[in-house]
Scaffold this motif. Structure first.
Motif, short mmCIF file in Angstrom:
data_model
loop_
_atom_site.label_atom_id
_atom_site.label_comp_id
_atom_site.label_asym_id
_atom_site.label_seq_id
_atom_site.Cartn_x
_atom_site.Cartn_y
_atom_site.Cartn_z
N PRO A 5 -88.10 -12.04 -48.05
CA PRO A 5 -88.01 -10.78 -47.32
C PRO A 5 -88.17 -9.59 -48.27
CG PRO A 5 -85.94 -12.03 -47.17
CD PRO A 5 -86.86 -12.78 -48.07
N VAL A 6 -88.96 -8.60 -47.84
CA VAL A 6 -89.16 -7.38 -48.60
C VAL A 6 -88.55 -6.22 -47.82
CG1 VAL A 6 -90.86 -5.78 -49.59
CG2 VAL A 6 -91.32 -8.24 -49.60
N ILE A 7 -87.69 -5.46 -48.49
CA ILE A 7 -87.12 -4.24 -47.91
C ILE A 7 -87.72 -3.07 -48.66
CG2 ILE A 7 -85.03 -2.88 -47.52
CD1 ILE A 7 -83.45 -5.53 -47.46
N LEU A 8 -88.41 -2.17 -47.95
CA LEU A 8 -88.96 -0.98 -48.59
C LEU A 8 -87.86 0.05 -48.75
CD1 LEU A 8 -92.39 -0.80 -46.74
CD2 LEU A 8 -91.99 -1.42 -49.12
N VAL A 9 -87.72 0.57 -49.96
CA VAL A 9 -86.68 1.56 -50.31
C VAL A 9 -87.44 2.76 -50.86
CG1 VAL A 9 -84.60 1.98 -51.67
CG2 VAL A 9 -85.14 -0.35 -50.93
N THR A 10 -87.57 3.83 -50.06
CA THR A 10 -88.51 4.88 -50.41
C THR A 10 -88.11 6.28 -49.96
OG1 THR A 10 -90.84 5.55 -50.14
CG2 THR A 10 -89.82 4.40 -48.30
N THR A 11 -88.73 7.28 -50.54
CA THR A 11 -88.52 8.67 -50.11
C THR A 11 -89.45 9.01 -48.94
OG1 THR A 11 -90.16 9.42 -51.73
CG2 THR A 11 -87.83 9.51 -52.39
N LYS A 12 -90.42 8.16 -48.65
CA LYS A 12 -91.37 8.42 -47.56
C LYS A 12 -90.65 8.19 -46.22
CE LYS A 12 -95.78 7.40 -48.21
NZ LYS A 12 -96.33 8.75 -48.37
N ASP A 57 -92.37 8.59 -39.62
CA ASP A 57 -92.49 7.42 -38.75
C ASP A 57 -93.75 6.62 -39.06
OD1 ASP A 57 -90.12 7.92 -37.44
OD2 ASP A 57 -91.05 8.95 -35.74
N THR A 58 -94.84 7.32 -39.38
CA THR A 58 -96.09 6.62 -39.69
C THR A 58 -95.94 5.76 -40.95
OG1 THR A 58 -96.89 8.59 -40.83
CG2 THR A 58 -97.65 8.26 -38.58
N ASP A 59 -95.16 6.24 -41.93
CA ASP A 59 -94.91 5.46 -43.14
C ASP A 59 -94.12 4.20 -42.80
OD1 ASP A 59 -96.11 7.38 -44.88
OD2 ASP A 59 -94.25 8.54 -44.84
N GLY A 113 -95.82 -6.13 -43.82
CA GLY A 113 -95.01 -7.34 -43.92
C GLY A 113 -93.56 -7.10 -44.30
N ALA A 114 -93.16 -5.84 -44.48
CA ALA A 114 -91.76 -5.56 -44.82
C ALA A 114 -90.86 -5.95 -43.66
CB ALA A 114 -91.59 -4.07 -45.14
N LYS A 115 -89.66 -6.40 -43.98
CA LYS A 115 -88.68 -6.77 -42.97
C LYS A 115 -87.81 -5.58 -42.57
CE LYS A 115 -89.62 -11.16 -42.82
NZ LYS A 115 -90.64 -11.52 -41.86
N ALA A 116 -87.67 -4.62 -43.48
CA ALA A 116 -86.83 -3.44 -43.20
C ALA A 116 -87.33 -2.28 -44.04
CB ALA A 116 -85.36 -3.75 -43.51
N TYR A 117 -86.85 -1.09 -43.69
CA TYR A 117 -87.32 0.15 -44.32
C TYR A 117 -86.12 1.07 -44.41
CZ TYR A 117 -90.84 3.87 -45.07
OH TYR A 117 -91.64 4.86 -45.58
N ILE A 118 -85.78 1.51 -45.61
CA ILE A 118 -84.64 2.41 -45.79
C ILE A 118 -85.12 3.58 -46.65
CG2 ILE A 118 -83.77 1.10 -47.77
CD1 ILE A 118 -80.94 1.87 -46.97
N THR A 119 -84.71 4.80 -46.27
CA THR A 119 -85.19 5.96 -47.01
C THR A 119 -84.13 6.45 -48.00
OG1 THR A 119 -84.50 7.41 -45.20
CG2 THR A 119 -86.80 6.74 -45.24
#
Length: 125
Positions: free
Chosen positions: A77-84, A87-89, A97-103
């Motif tokens: 599992p890949v969780i994106l951890v980003t400043t972006k 919603d489009t990001d 393929g990310a499982k989750a997205y946290i800013t």
């Protein structure tokens, strides 16, 4: 105890996320750009990947796509951890393929909950 790969080009972010991961009782592996993250994922086969998006060489979207489409790493599992934070990001990240997205900035409890959620039974006490 799980092995978590943290991919981020910012030394301060890398250190902060590593501190949270280790506080949870997990082993932290690190990579400083997307290309190094893909190589580390193939070599180490971690239990979870925390991936920044804005990085040199290979960005986090490209690295996530590479990892989630590679036969030997697609189960991680890949969780994106980003400043972006658009919603489009978020949509694009999930399509890679990310499982989750946290800013960023995120709270320690937010990240800890996501880690526990995607590790399932592998999280340490």
């Amino acid at each position: 105890m799980a092995r978590i790969l943290i991919v981020d080009d910012s030394p301060s972010q890398l250190m902060g996320i590593r501190r949270i991961v280790e506080k949870l009782g997990h082993d932290a592996l690190t990579a400083e750009d997307g290309a190094a993250g893909v190589e580390a994922a193939k070599r180490e086969i971690p239990d979870l990947i925390l991936m920044d998006v804005v990085m040199p060489n290979l960005n986090g979207f490209q690295a996530t796509r590479s990892i989630t489409r590679e036969a030997t790493t697609k189960h991680i599992p890949v969780i994106l951890v980003t400043t972006k934070d658009q919603d489009t990001d978020r949509v694009w990240g999930m399509r890679q393929g990310a499982k989750a997205y946290i800013t960023k900035p995120f709270s320690e409890s937010e990240l800890s909950e996501l880690i526990a959620q995607y590790l399932g039974g592998a999280s340490a006490a």
